[in-house]
Design a protein around this motif. Structure first.
Motif, short mmCIF file in Angstrom:
data_model
loop_
_atom_site.label_atom_id
_atom_site.label_comp_id
_atom_site.label_asym_id
_atom_site.label_seq_id
_atom_site.Cartn_x
_atom_site.Cartn_y
_atom_site.Cartn_z
N GLY A 269 0.85 -1.19 0.00
CA GLY A 269 0.00 0.00 0.00
C GLY A 269 0.88 1.23 0.00
N ARG B 9 18.49 2.24 2.72
CA ARG B 9 18.08 3.51 3.34
C ARG B 9 18.78 3.68 4.69
N ARG C 177 16.13 5.79 10.41
CA ARG C 177 15.51 6.99 11.01
C ARG C 177 15.79 6.95 12.50
N TRP D 208 13.16 -7.85 -4.55
CA TRP D 208 13.73 -6.57 -4.13
C TRP D 208 13.30 -5.49 -5.10
N GLU E 133 5.83 -6.94 4.60
CA GLU E 133 5.31 -5.59 4.39
C GLU E 133 6.21 -4.93 3.37
N ILE E 134 5.77 -4.89 2.13
CA ILE E 134 6.64 -4.42 1.04
C ILE E 134 5.86 -3.53 0.07
N1 LIG Z 1 9.96 -4.48 -2.34
C1 LIG Z 1 10.18 -4.25 -1.04
N2 LIG Z 1 9.70 -3.16 -0.44
C2 LIG Z 1 9.94 -2.99 0.88
C3 LIG Z 1 10.68 -3.90 1.64
N3 LIG Z 1 10.75 -3.45 2.91
C4 LIG Z 1 10.06 -2.31 2.95
N4 LIG Z 1 9.57 -2.01 1.73
C5 LIG Z 1 8.73 -0.89 1.31
O1 LIG Z 1 9.55 0.21 1.04
C6 LIG Z 1 8.77 1.40 1.17
C7 LIG Z 1 9.55 2.44 1.94
O2 LIG Z 1 9.77 2.00 3.26
P1 LIG Z 1 10.31 3.01 4.36
O3 LIG Z 1 11.50 3.72 3.84
O4 LIG Z 1 10.48 2.24 5.62
O5 LIG Z 1 9.17 4.10 4.46
P2 LIG Z 1 7.68 4.07 5.03
O6 LIG Z 1 7.00 2.81 4.57
O7 LIG Z 1 7.12 5.28 4.46
O8 LIG Z 1 7.82 4.10 6.53
C8 LIG Z 1 7.48 0.96 1.86
O9 LIG Z 1 6.45 0.91 0.88
C9 LIG Z 1 7.81 -0.41 2.39
O10 LIG Z 1 6.64 -1.22 2.45
C10 LIG Z 1 11.18 -5.06 0.97
O11 LIG Z 1 11.82 -5.94 1.54
N5 LIG Z 1 10.90 -5.17 -0.36
#
Ligand SMILES: Nc1nc2c(ncn2[C@@H]2O[C@H](COP(=O)(O)OP(=O)(O)O)[C@@H](O)[C@H]2O)c(=O)[nH]1
Ligand SMILES: Nc1ncnc2c1ncn2[C@@H]1O[C@H](COP(=O)(O)OP(=O)(O)O)[C@@H](O)[C@H]1O
Length: 189
Positions: free
Chosen positions: A13, A42, A45, A74, A102-103
């Motif tokens: 989402g 990244r 934070r 990825w 959660e991706i």
């Molecule tokens: N494809 C993928 N997306 C990921 C993964 N881990 C986190 N994300 C996604 O990367 C995006 C950015 O995450 P983040 O920098 O933590 O920001 P936030 O979701 O806005 O708190 C989010 O949509 C996460 O769901 C992963 O292992 N694979």
């Protein structure tokens, strides 16, 4: 299809819809729920713990994981790379236990392609205005990053039809309950 087989569930989402918040609420209520810890390039934070929220890696270590097929999926998202370590997910499913990822959306598509039985759940905001206000209200990114994420979010909202289930994150407790039910629901078909 065996109804009791453990399944992989993907929660996706737009940024700021509350994925992290809903997953944290699920874990608070159901500490036994297993959630994959992603790797990312990244920067942490404030308050984020290495190995708990993410495994924070440099570009070289991330490249190595990709080259050795260590990631289930990825994607690059808003200038950083994120991926799901493959082995822990395989181990969890082999034990007959549900696994939750959660991706973001490109990763969800890869999971669909490589694991057709996976259940794709789209977490939707009550409205786009509410999404923008949550993302701004969190205050964790500069305005320019928020703008970039909202642009991505618009595209993501349009792809809701690619998902198996939509959970609306209006009331946090209800959304968390719905996700827990989905995690343990037997695969359809
Ligand atoms: N494809 C993928 N997306 C990921 C993964 N881990 C986190 N994300 C996604 O990367 C995006 C950015 O995450 P983040 O920098 O933590 O920001 P936030 O979701 O806005 O708190 C989010 O949509 C996460 O769901 C992963 O292992 N694979
Ligand atoms: N059901 C909800 N109602 C109101 N605010 C919420 C709800 N879920 C999350 N939020 C808020 O929205 C913001 C973004 O949530 P977050 O979990 O960081 O989103 P994501 O992980 O999808 O980027 C946070 O400030 C969070 O407290």
């Amino acid at each position: 299809m065996v109804a009791t087989r453990a399944r992989l569930t993907v929660l996706s989402g737009p940024s700021g819809v509350g994925k992290g918040t809903v997953v944290a609420e699920v874990r608070r209520r159901h500490p036994e729920v297993w959630v994959s810890v992603s790797v990312t390039t990244r920067r942490p934070r404030p308050g984020e713990v290495d190995g708990e929220h993410y495994h924070f890696l440099d570009a070289e270590a991330f490249d190595h994981l990709v080259a050795t097929d260590g990631l289930l999926e990825w994607a690059e998202y808003a200038g950083n790379r994120y991926g799901t370590p493959r082995a822990p997910v395989d181990e969890q499913l082999a034990l007959g236990l549900p696994a939750l990822l959660e991706i973001e959306m490109q990763g969800a598509r890869q999971v669909r392609a490589t694991a057709p039985d996976a259940q794709l759940v789209f977490l939707a905001p009550p409205s786009f205005e509410e999404l923008a206000s949550r993302l701004t209200g969190r205050g964790s990114e500069p305005a320019e990053v928020i703008e970039r994420r909202l642009a991505i979010a618009r595209a993501e909202m349009a792809a809701v039809g690619d998902y198996d289930v939509v959970v609306v994150n209006d009331d946090l407790a209800r959304a968390a309950d719905e996700l827990v039910l989905l995690l343990t629901a037997p695969p359809a078909g």
